[in-house]
Design an enzyme around this catalytic site. Structure first.
Site, PDB file in Angstrom:
ATOM      1  N   GLU A  40      29.896   7.631   4.174  1.00  0.00           N
ATOM      2  CA  GLU A  40      29.906   5.808   4.745  1.00  0.00           C
ATOM      3  C   GLU A  40      29.567   4.890   3.962  1.00  0.00           C
ATOM      4  O   GLU A  40      29.050   4.265   4.120  1.00  0.00           O
ATOM      5  CB  GLU A  40      28.934   6.015   5.792  1.00  0.00           C
ATOM      6  N   SER A  46      17.607   0.127  15.318  1.00  0.00           N
ATOM      7  CA  SER A  46      18.014   1.341  15.058  1.00  0.00           C
ATOM      8  C   SER A  46      17.229   2.179  15.668  1.00  0.00           C
ATOM      9  O   SER A  46      17.943   3.502  15.996  1.00  0.00           O
ATOM     10  CB  SER A  46      17.990   1.255  13.761  1.00  0.00           C
ATOM     11  N   SER A  79      24.383   5.715  13.007  1.00  0.00           N
ATOM     12  CA  SER A  79      24.409   4.297  13.910  1.00  0.00           C
ATOM     13  C   SER A  79      25.622   3.620  14.525  1.00  0.00           C
ATOM     14  O   SER A  79      27.105   3.866  13.822  1.00  0.00           O
ATOM     15  CB  SER A  79      24.016   2.834  13.340  1.00  0.00           C
ATOM     16  N   CYS A 111      25.957   8.067   9.552  1.00  0.00           N
ATOM     17  CA  CYS A 111      25.860   9.136   9.582  1.00  0.00           C
ATOM     18  C   CYS A 111      25.677  10.497  10.150  1.00  0.00           C
ATOM     19  O   CYS A 111      26.073  11.384  10.311  1.00  0.00           O
ATOM     20  CB  CYS A 111      24.351   9.580   9.737  1.00  0.00           C
ATOM     21  N   ASP A 129       0.867  -1.341   0.133  1.00  0.00           N
ATOM     22  CA  ASP A 129      -0.264   0.525   0.236  1.00  0.00           C
ATOM     23  C   ASP A 129       1.154   1.392   0.248  1.00  0.00           C
ATOM     24  O   ASP A 129       1.921   1.130   1.004  1.00  0.00           O
ATOM     25  CB  ASP A 129      -0.934  -0.287   1.319  1.00  0.00           C
ATOM     26  N   HIS A 170      18.461  13.662  12.342  1.00  0.00           N
ATOM     27  CA  HIS A 170      18.911  13.450  10.801  1.00  0.00           C
ATOM     28  C   HIS A 170      17.699  12.052   9.975  1.00  0.00           C
ATOM     29  O   HIS A 170      17.040  12.478  11.518  1.00  0.00           O
ATOM     30  CB  HIS A 170      19.615  11.743  11.573  1.00  0.00           C
ATOM     31  N   LYS A 217       8.830  11.075  14.651  1.00  0.00           N
ATOM     32  CA  LYS A 217       8.798  10.484  16.334  1.00  0.00           C
ATOM     33  C   LYS A 217       9.046  10.684  17.097  1.00  0.00           C
ATOM     34  O   LYS A 217       9.145  10.877  17.958  1.00  0.00           O
ATOM     35  CB  LYS A 217       8.318   8.853  15.007  1.00  0.00           C
TER      36      LYS A 217
HETATM   37  N1  COA Z   1      -0.772   3.523   6.013  1.00  0.00           N
HETATM   38  C1  COA Z   1       0.036   4.200   6.356  1.00  0.00           C
HETATM   39  N2  COA Z   1       0.746   4.060   8.042  1.00  0.00           N
HETATM   40  C2  COA Z   1       1.393   2.275   7.467  1.00  0.00           C
HETATM   41  C3  COA Z   1       0.185   1.402   6.469  1.00  0.00           C
HETATM   42  C4  COA Z   1      -0.338   1.821   6.132  1.00  0.00           C
HETATM   43  N3  COA Z   1      -1.478   1.451   4.521  1.00  0.00           N
HETATM   44  N4  COA Z   1       1.126   0.573   6.055  1.00  0.00           N
HETATM   45  C5  COA Z   1       2.095   0.699   7.837  1.00  0.00           C
HETATM   46  N5  COA Z   1       2.692   1.739   7.974  1.00  0.00           N
HETATM   47  C6  COA Z   1       2.944   2.190   8.902  1.00  0.00           C
HETATM   48  C7  COA Z   1       3.221   1.709  10.151  1.00  0.00           C
HETATM   49  O1  COA Z   1       2.676   1.642  11.751  1.00  0.00           O
HETATM   50  C8  COA Z   1       5.001   2.230  10.578  1.00  0.00           C
HETATM   51  O2  COA Z   1       4.816   3.635  11.115  1.00  0.00           O
HETATM   52  P1  COA Z   1       4.469   3.557  13.163  1.00  0.00           P
HETATM   53  O3  COA Z   1       6.430   3.440  12.770  1.00  0.00           O
HETATM   54  O4  COA Z   1       4.526   5.179  13.579  1.00  0.00           O
HETATM   55  O5  COA Z   1       3.668   2.946  13.595  1.00  0.00           O
HETATM   56  C9  COA Z   1       5.301   2.415   9.142  1.00  0.00           C
HETATM   57  O6  COA Z   1       4.156   2.756   8.260  1.00  0.00           O
HETATM   58  C10 COA Z   1       6.173   1.570   8.455  1.00  0.00           C
HETATM   59  O7  COA Z   1       5.742   0.662   9.102  1.00  0.00           O
HETATM   60  P2  COA Z   1       6.413  -1.056  10.001  1.00  0.00           P
HETATM   61  O8  COA Z   1       5.958  -2.089   9.375  1.00  0.00           O
HETATM   62  O9  COA Z   1       7.476  -0.988  10.581  1.00  0.00           O
HETATM   63  O10 COA Z   1       7.763  -0.724   8.012  1.00  0.00           O
HETATM   64  P3  COA Z   1       8.923  -1.633   8.166  1.00  0.00           P
HETATM   65  O11 COA Z   1       9.298  -2.794   9.101  1.00  0.00           O
HETATM   66  O12 COA Z   1       8.262  -2.701   6.623  1.00  0.00           O
HETATM   67  O13 COA Z   1      10.511  -1.294   7.878  1.00  0.00           O
HETATM   68  C11 COA Z   1      12.018   0.701   8.607  1.00  0.00           C
HETATM   69  C12 COA Z   1       9.982   0.045   8.424  1.00  0.00           C
HETATM   70  C13 COA Z   1      12.153   1.760   9.422  1.00  0.00           C
HETATM   71  C14 COA Z   1      12.313  -0.470  10.162  1.00  0.00           C
HETATM   72  C15 COA Z   1      12.628   0.225   7.233  1.00  0.00           C
HETATM   73  O14 COA Z   1      11.637   1.303   6.492  1.00  0.00           O
HETATM   74  C16 COA Z   1      14.351   0.500   7.851  1.00  0.00           C
HETATM   75  O15 COA Z   1      14.244  -0.437   7.721  1.00  0.00           O
HETATM   76  N6  COA Z   1      14.420   1.445   7.341  1.00  0.00           N
HETATM   77  C17 COA Z   1      16.316   1.755   7.500  1.00  0.00           C
HETATM   78  C18 COA Z   1      16.735   1.701   9.042  1.00  0.00           C
HETATM   79  C19 COA Z   1      16.023   2.807   9.463  1.00  0.00           C
HETATM   80  O16 COA Z   1      16.005   4.286   8.579  1.00  0.00           O
HETATM   81  N7  COA Z   1      16.897   2.935  11.147  1.00  0.00           N
HETATM   82  C20 COA Z   1      16.329   4.454  10.903  1.00  0.00           C
HETATM   83  C21 COA Z   1      17.430   4.943  12.318  1.00  0.00           C
HETATM   84  S1  COA Z   1      19.031   5.726  11.597  1.00  0.00           S
END
Ligand code: COA
Length: 390
Positions: free
Chosen positions: A79, A201, A310, A111, A29, A233, A242
């Site tokens: 990096e 992370s 990280s 980062c 979605d 960041h 958040k």
């Molecule tokens: N409509 C609206 N929001 C939706 C949705 C939909 N249909 N489906 C999911 N979401 C939201 C979730 O609720 C979540 O939000 P929340 O955390 O506020 O609850 C968000 O979208 C992400 O969904 P999630 O299921 O947690 O995603 P994921 O497990 O597939 O991956 C990360 C999310 C960030 C873990 C992934 O993108 C990642 O590994 N990123 C790289 C590392 C990173 O960014 N690290 C951050 C610190 S440096």
């Protein structure tokens, strides 16, 4: 003596993939990527762009109007380095015709490397106030096709000249910093893609924010109400929303309303939504976005910065926007750059993602793409050949 950012340049690839296109291809979605992660587009680097060319293009902007001989050091934070030994900044040094009496070094701590570079630059300028230091932060983020991190991929570079009598932002000395050995995101030398525990992370990112802000508060005597805007960041835009809500809750007992959130971080997110994660550059792309996009004049306003790398190191510090900062800001060129890019199909994106360069020393001429002023033209005898375009 004030020391801080005298100019800023920001550059990203001339190619992008619309995030809805990615969502369709991955049968997800689109609201998850657009609302859940806060991303609209993902910058995709063609084979002729790498952290060196991205950084050189950003540096060209930042150096406009600054005599090259004023630059006493170039600190290159990345990096996603192109070489294990040679600093990528040395290529930029040549492409931009910087003086030979100039220190050049590459810094790495995920980062956070860019913030280390900014703080080290401030220290160098404090010792020799007539000198200027060029900081370049540049990265291409790769998590892998079909991975959870894929929709957050992107690329970009920010360059900043640090000087005494800064025209944009005076950096204040107070800061909070936290280092801890953890495995939330890393990339072994033999891998092209990062290994990441994304949820862990994000938790660490927030914990370290709360800790470093407390330190900053103790050292400066300032609280949340003394800071008007916050540059975080940005691994993805929603991470900042958040984290900012968590900081408000910890400091004031309640999350900020949507209007406060918009005023305090809204303008910092625009560029990241268009580029995706640019790792070390991301936080300062947020600053460029704030300075370029804010309708309200920002003179005298304090900006809080939270840098997280990280592994991990986090730092909270602040700066004050200087009178007349808009005069030589160069916003129009950045807005034009972002609005005139080339959209890729999913196949085009995957082909660029999978493009590999030879590892046996054989010659490869890199195809011509739409790029800025510099490009990676060829690989010969394991050497990367960069050239200026037009
Ligand atoms: N409509 C609206 N929001 C939706 C949705 C939909 N249909 N489906 C999911 N979401 C939201 C979730 O609720 C979540 O939000 P929340 O955390 O506020 O609850 C968000 O979208 C992400 O969904 P999630 O299921 O947690 O995603 P994921 O497990 O597939 O991956 C990360 C999310 C960030 C873990 C992934 O993108 C990642 O590994 N990123 C790289 C590392 C990173 O960014 N690290 C951050 C610190 S440096």
């Amino acid at each position: 003596m004030k020391i801080g950012l005298d100019s800023i340049g920001f550059y990203t690839s001339r190619y992008y993939l619309d995030i809805e296109e990615l969502a369709r291809a991955r049968c997800v979605d689109a609201a998850k990527y657009k609302v859940g992660l806060g991303q609209n587009r993902m910058s995709v680097a063609p084979p002729s762009e790498d952290p060196v060319t991205l950084g050189a293009n950003a540096a060209l902007q930042a150096l406009e109007g600054t005599p090259r001989e004023d630059i006493a050091a170039l600190l290159f934070a990345t990096e996603t380095s192109v070489d294990q030994s040679k600093a990528g900044g040395i290529y930029i040094h040549r492409l931009l015709d910087l003086p030979s009496r100039c220190r050049v070094v590459e810094l790495k701590q995920a980062c956070y490397g860019s913030t280390a570079a900014v703080q080290f630059a401030v220290a160098l300028v404090a010792r020799e106030p007539s000198s200027k230091v060029l900081v370049v932060a540049s990265d291409i983020s790769r998590y892998g096709l079909g991975s959870p991190g894929e929709p957050t991929q992107g690329c970009g570079a920010v360059a900043m000249v640090v000087s005494a009598k800064p025209r944009l932002l005076a950096i204040e000395p107070e800061h909070g910093v936290h280092t801890e050995e953890v495995m939330d995101f890393w990339r072994p030398n033999y891998r092209q893609e990062a290994v990441v525990d994304g949820k862990y992370s994000a938790r660490l990112y927030t914990q370290v924010l709360l800790e470093t802000f407390e330190q900053y508060k103790r050292e400066s005597g300032r609280g949340l109400g003394d800071i008007q805007h916050f540059c975080y960041h940005l691994p993805f835009s929603r991470m900042a929303e958040k984290a900012h809500a968590a900081l408000h809750k910890a400091q004031l007992g309640a999350a900020p309303g949507s209007k406060t959130l918009q005023v305090q971080i809204g303008d910092t997110l625009h560029y990241n939504r268009q580029t995706g994660n640019s790792y070390s550059a991301a936080i300062y792309a947020g600053l460029a976005s704030l300075l370029d996009r804010s309708e309200q004049p920002l003179e005298g306003r304090r900006v809080g910065f939270y840098s997280y790398g990280s592994g991990c190191v986090g730092e909270f510090f602040s700066g004050v926007v200087q009178p007349g900062y808009r005069r030589d800001l160069g916003s129009a060129a950045r807005l034009e750059m972002l609005s005139s890019r080339n959209a890729l199909s999913i196949e085009g994106y995957e082909a660029m993602f999978n493009y590999a360069i030879p590892t046996d020393g054989s010659f490869l001429e890199i195809p011509i793409h739409d790029v800025g002023r510099f490009r990676l033209a060829a690989i010969r005898d394991h050497k990367r050949i960069y050239e200026a375009v037009n």
